[in-house]
Structures are given as C-alpha cells and as structure tokens.
Design a protein around this motif. Structure first.
Motif, PDB file in Angstrom:
ATOM      1  N   ARG A 107       0.703  -1.179   0.021  1.00 41.23           N
ATOM      2  CA  ARG A 107      -0.334  -0.039   0.053  1.00 41.23           C
ATOM      3  C   ARG A 107       1.015   1.482   0.190  1.00 41.23           C
ATOM      4  NH1 ARG A 107      -5.193  -1.888  -1.982  1.00 41.23           N
ATOM      5  NH2 ARG A 107      -6.204  -2.476  -0.146  1.00 41.23           N
ATOM      6  N   ALA A 108       2.184   1.178   0.891  1.00 40.43           N
ATOM      7  CA  ALA A 108       2.822   2.352   0.412  1.00 40.43           C
ATOM      8  C   ALA A 108       3.342   3.012  -0.614  1.00 40.43           C
ATOM      9  CB  ALA A 108       4.287   2.115   1.649  1.00 40.43           C
ATOM     10  N   VAL A 109       3.600   1.711  -1.881  1.00 41.01           N
ATOM     11  CA  VAL A 109       4.121   2.281  -3.309  1.00 41.01           C
ATOM     12  C   VAL A 109       3.184   3.325  -4.326  1.00 41.01           C
ATOM     13  CG1 VAL A 109       4.240   0.611  -5.204  1.00 41.01           C
ATOM     14  CG2 VAL A 109       5.186  -0.210  -3.142  1.00 41.01           C
ATOM     15  N   GLN A 110       3.561   4.333  -4.282  1.00 37.04           N
ATOM     16  CA  GLN A 110       3.363   5.102  -4.714  1.00 37.04           C
ATOM     17  C   GLN A 110       2.816   4.874  -6.154  1.00 37.04           C
ATOM     18  OE1 GLN A 110       2.375   7.682  -3.264  1.00 37.04           O
ATOM     19  NE2 GLN A 110       4.023   7.457  -1.372  1.00 37.04           N
ATOM     20  N   PRO A 111       1.571   5.035  -6.031  1.00 39.72           N
ATOM     21  CA  PRO A 111       0.286   4.650  -7.777  1.00 39.72           C
ATOM     22  C   PRO A 111       1.043   4.815  -8.574  1.00 39.72           C
ATOM     23  CG  PRO A 111      -0.898   5.109  -6.107  1.00 39.72           C
ATOM     24  CD  PRO A 111       0.384   5.134  -4.992  1.00 39.72           C
ATOM     25  N   GLY A 112       1.182   6.584  -8.942  1.00 36.40           N
ATOM     26  CA  GLY A 112       1.828   6.766 -10.239  1.00 36.40           C
ATOM     27  C   GLY A 112       3.763   6.820 -10.226  1.00 36.40           C
ATOM     28  N   GLU A 113       4.515   5.844  -9.622  1.00 38.34           N
ATOM     29  CA  GLU A 113       5.341   4.838  -9.855  1.00 38.34           C
ATOM     30  C   GLU A 113       4.804   3.991 -10.654  1.00 38.34           C
ATOM     31  OE1 GLU A 113       9.519   5.635  -7.126  1.00 38.34           O
ATOM     32  OE2 GLU A 113       6.659   5.028  -5.753  1.00 38.34           O
ATOM     33  N   ILE A 114       3.776   3.535 -10.867  1.00 39.47           N
ATOM     34  CA  ILE A 114       3.614   1.496 -11.553  1.00 39.47           C
ATOM     35  C   ILE A 114       2.642   3.033 -12.605  1.00 39.47           C
ATOM     36  CG2 ILE A 114       1.968  -0.032 -11.018  1.00 39.47           C
ATOM     37  CD1 ILE A 114       1.993  -0.144  -8.406  1.00 39.47           C
ATOM     38  N   GLU A 115       2.117   3.562 -12.574  1.00 40.45           N
ATOM     39  CA  GLU A 115       1.448   4.446 -13.923  1.00 40.45           C
ATOM     40  C   GLU A 115       2.178   4.599 -14.526  1.00 40.45           C
ATOM     41  OE1 GLU A 115      -1.211   7.204 -11.958  1.00 40.45           O
ATOM     42  OE2 GLU A 115      -2.840   5.853 -10.874  1.00 40.45           O
ATOM     43  N   ALA A 116       3.378   5.519 -14.376  1.00 40.74           N
ATOM     44  CA  ALA A 116       4.673   5.585 -15.318  1.00 40.74           C
ATOM     45  C   ALA A 116       5.132   4.286 -15.732  1.00 40.74           C
ATOM     46  CB  ALA A 116       6.040   6.091 -14.213  1.00 40.74           C
ATOM     47  N   ALA A 117       5.346   3.207 -15.271  1.00 45.64           N
ATOM     48  CA  ALA A 117       5.715   1.898 -16.274  1.00 45.64           C
ATOM     49  C   ALA A 117       4.739   1.600 -16.542  1.00 45.64           C
ATOM     50  CB  ALA A 117       5.623   1.254 -14.546  1.00 45.64           C
ATOM     51  N   ILE A 118       3.394   2.109 -17.079  1.00 40.68           N
ATOM     52  CA  ILE A 118       2.153   1.231 -17.364  1.00 40.68           C
ATOM     53  C   ILE A 118       2.466   2.025 -18.607  1.00 40.68           C
ATOM     54  CG2 ILE A 118       0.282   1.097 -18.024  1.00 40.68           C
ATOM     55  CD1 ILE A 118      -0.287   0.540 -14.832  1.00 40.68           C
ATOM     56  N   ALA A 119       2.873   3.701 -18.374  1.00 42.71           N
ATOM     57  CA  ALA A 119       2.866   4.841 -19.507  1.00 42.71           C
ATOM     58  C   ALA A 119       3.822   4.165 -20.461  1.00 42.71           C
ATOM     59  CB  ALA A 119       2.771   5.649 -18.973  1.00 42.71           C
ATOM     60  N   CYS A 120       4.531   3.517 -20.027  1.00 41.20           N
ATOM     61  CA  CYS A 120       6.351   3.133 -20.547  1.00 41.20           C
ATOM     62  C   CYS A 120       5.928   1.789 -21.089  1.00 41.20           C
ATOM     63  CB  CYS A 120       7.468   3.073 -19.464  1.00 41.20           C
ATOM     64  SG  CYS A 120       8.204   4.570 -18.875  1.00 41.20           S
ATOM     65  N   ARG A 144       3.134  -6.566 -17.501  1.00 44.36           N
ATOM     66  CA  ARG A 144       3.085  -7.014 -16.216  1.00 44.36           C
ATOM     67  C   ARG A 144       3.699  -7.769 -15.028  1.00 44.36           C
ATOM     68  NH1 ARG A 144      -2.583  -9.548 -14.563  1.00 44.36           N
ATOM     69  NH2 ARG A 144      -3.088  -7.171 -15.420  1.00 44.36           N
ATOM     70  N   TRP A 145       4.303  -8.614 -15.604  1.00 48.08           N
ATOM     71  CA  TRP A 145       5.724  -9.302 -14.903  1.00 48.08           C
ATOM     72  C   TRP A 145       6.604  -8.532 -14.696  1.00 48.08           C
ATOM     73  CZ3 TRP A 145       6.540 -11.971 -11.670  1.00 48.08           C
ATOM     74  CH2 TRP A 145       8.324 -13.105 -11.379  1.00 48.08           C
ATOM     75  N   LEU A 146       6.864  -7.406 -16.082  1.00 48.48           N
ATOM     76  CA  LEU A 146       8.022  -6.689 -15.936  1.00 48.48           C
ATOM     77  C   LEU A 146       8.274  -5.456 -15.064  1.00 48.48           C
ATOM     78  CD1 LEU A 146      11.342  -6.056 -16.750  1.00 48.48           C
ATOM     79  CD2 LEU A 146       9.854  -4.460 -18.155  1.00 48.48           C
ATOM     80  N   ARG A 147       7.039  -4.542 -14.428  1.00 42.47           N
ATOM     81  CA  ARG A 147       6.566  -3.807 -13.341  1.00 42.47           C
ATOM     82  C   ARG A 147       6.890  -4.863 -12.214  1.00 42.47           C
ATOM     83  NH1 ARG A 147       1.892  -2.721 -16.689  1.00 42.47           N
ATOM     84  NH2 ARG A 147       0.743  -3.993 -14.489  1.00 42.47           N
ATOM     85  N   PHE A 148       6.264  -5.594 -12.248  1.00 43.99           N
ATOM     86  CA  PHE A 148       6.568  -6.198 -10.758  1.00 43.99           C
ATOM     87  C   PHE A 148       8.014  -6.031 -10.570  1.00 43.99           C
ATOM     88  CE2 PHE A 148       6.885 -10.017  -8.422  1.00 43.99           C
ATOM     89  CZ  PHE A 148       5.968  -9.995  -6.670  1.00 43.99           C
ATOM     90  N   ARG A 149       8.457  -7.167 -11.408  1.00 44.70           N
ATOM     91  CA  ARG A 149      10.152  -7.576 -11.516  1.00 44.70           C
ATOM     92  C   ARG A 149      10.513  -5.906 -11.015  1.00 44.70           C
ATOM     93  NH1 ARG A 149      14.402  -8.652 -14.239  1.00 44.70           N
ATOM     94  NH2 ARG A 149      13.517  -8.418 -16.080  1.00 44.70           N
ATOM     95  N   ARG A 150      10.298  -4.837 -11.797  1.00 47.56           N
ATOM     96  CA  ARG A 150      11.560  -4.165 -11.197  1.00 47.56           C
ATOM     97  C   ARG A 150      11.135  -2.832 -10.649  1.00 47.56           C
ATOM     98  NH1 ARG A 150      13.803  -2.806 -17.626  1.00 47.56           N
ATOM     99  NH2 ARG A 150      15.549  -5.179 -18.105  1.00 47.56           N
ATOM    100  N   ILE A 151       9.564  -2.672 -10.453  1.00 46.65           N
ATOM    101  CA  ILE A 151       9.312  -1.841 -10.101  1.00 46.65           C
ATOM    102  C   ILE A 151       8.297  -2.497  -8.654  1.00 46.65           C
ATOM    103  CG2 ILE A 151       7.408   0.173  -9.979  1.00 46.65           C
ATOM    104  CD1 ILE A 151       9.734   0.579 -11.343  1.00 46.65           C
ATOM    105  N   VAL A 152       7.459  -3.169  -8.618  1.00 50.60           N
ATOM    106  CA  VAL A 152       6.291  -3.657  -7.439  1.00 50.60           C
ATOM    107  C   VAL A 152       7.223  -4.420  -6.277  1.00 50.60           C
ATOM    108  CG1 VAL A 152       4.356  -4.717  -6.687  1.00 50.60           C
ATOM    109  CG2 VAL A 152       4.515  -2.979  -8.725  1.00 50.60           C
TER     110      VAL A 152
END
Length: 239
Positions: free
Chosen positions: A130-143, A147-155
């Motif tokens: 819950r502490a992970v900022q939604p904007g960081e995930i949204e930026a990864a989606i925009a790039c 999904r798996w790469l977002r999880f491995r590198r961001i989430v």
C-alpha cells in the motif's frame, strides 16, 4: 567443592557443555529460519489475497490473520503437535499400525512458527504494498512495461524496501518464539539449557548463558537486516 566458572561450563571438553549448547543454538537458528521462510511465503499469499483477491479470498485472509494474531503461539504449537499426532495415529490404525504415532517435534514447531508468523508477515507485506506510490506504477504502465516486468522492476523492489523494517521486527519475534518449540522435545537452545541446568544444579548460570546466546544471535541478525535495509534504501532521500 567450588562451582565451575563460566569458561569451564562453556568448554568443549568432556566436562563442559559448549558442544551441547552450540548444537542447541544451531537448532534454534534452523527452526527460526525455516519457520520465518514458511511465514514469509504465507505472508506473500495472504497480502495478495487482501490486496488483489476477491471477496472470498479476502475474507479467508482476514479470518486467518485475526485468529492467528489473537491466540497464544504456544496454543498453536500444542494444537499442531497433539492434533497432528492424533491424525497420524488415526491414519496409521487404518493401515494396521498399532499404538501412538507422534508427529515429528521439529516439523510441528517449524509449522507452528511459520503459521503464526505468517499472520504478521501478511500485514507487513500488505502495508508495504500500500505504501508504493500509484504514480510509479502508472509511469511504468505508460512506458509500456508488461505486467511481470512491472512487478519485477517496480512493485517487488519498492514493496521489499518498505517491508524490511517490519520484516526485521517479525524476525526478532520468530527468534524468541523458537524457544517455545522445546515443549515438543526438540533439542533447541532452551531445551539444552534446561538439561544442563538439571544435570549440574546451576540453573541461573545456564539460563544466563542461554540469554546471552539469544542476544548474540539477535544482535548479529539485526546488523544483517539493517545492512539490507540500507542497501535497498540507496538513492532514497531521507528527511
């Protein structure tokens, strides 16, 4: 007759208890590590159920954490050890076995520590996610990250960063809970200290030594966890 000194009690010779206490300390670490790892796996699944799961999985996770955080850890060990022994004996009787078949003490203790710590792990991982900022995930989606790469590198890295302080606290609790496993007959540190105290008539000395060993293990592991926390916090601005 003079009482032996601390160094003599801790010696590894025929009159010392150093080898027995060292074996007990190794068993304590093994129970704590295996129980902690089991709890971490349960915690990841429980946090996923609370954050991403449907109504049923969230309900199951909520009931699990509520129950396990609300009953004594010693009771969980009793239920697993004696309940497991009764279940194994009943199955054995179906196949012609006679008598009582005991549930392995180490397995019962490890599972009990894992199940109880899993409730703590669940809340730690849930809060960290819950502490992970939604904007960081949204930026990864925009790039265009899959999904798996977002999880491995961001989430996952950010969740672990936020979770490390809480995970360190859970480890300290697990290390102390491992002493409760002595009731199943496992020769961990507290159990070996009890044997040494009964054999020598020096309970204060051996319980004081056991406390020092627990403190040493806790201090070293705290330093390791602090190092890991510092590593994962590199590049983060501190207020």
């Amino acid at each position: 007759m003079t009482q032996p000194g601390i160094l003599e009690l801790l010696s590894f010779g025929p009159d010392g208890w150093g080898n027995i206490l060292l074996a007990g300390a190794m068993m304590t670490i093994l129970i704590a590590l295996s129980g902690y790892a089991t709890g971490a796996v349960i915690g990841v699944l429980g946090a996923w159920a609370k954050v991403r799961g449907g109504p049923v999985t969230r309900l199951v996770a909520d009931v699990y954490t509520t129950v396990l955080r609300g009953i004594p850890d010693l009771l969980v060990i009793y239920l697993l050890y004696f309940g497991g022994s009764a279940a194994i004996s009943a199955v054995g009787h179906l196949f012609g076995a006679e008598g009582f078949i005991g549930f392995p003490g180490f397995l019962a203790g490890m599972l009990a520590v894992g199940i109880t710590s899993g409730a703590q792990h669940t809340e730690v991982f849930r809060g960290a996610f819950r502490a992970v900022q939604p904007g960081e995930i949204e930026a990864a989606i925009a790039c265009g990250m899959p999904r798996w790469l977002r999880f491995r590198r961001i989430v996952a890295p950010l969740t672990l960063r936020h979770a490390l302080p809480g995970l360190g606290n859970v480890w300290q609790v697990v290390l102390k809970e491992s002493a409760l496993v002595s009731i199943t007959g496992v020769a961990e540190l507290l159990r070996q200290s009890q044997v040494a105290a009964g054999s020598t008539g020096l309970p204060f000395d051996f319980y004081l030594i056991a406390g020092g060993i627990y403190l040493a293990i806790s201090t070293v592991s705290s330093a390791v966890l602090h190092r890991a926390e510092h590593h994962f916090s590199r590049g983060v601005r501190r207020s």
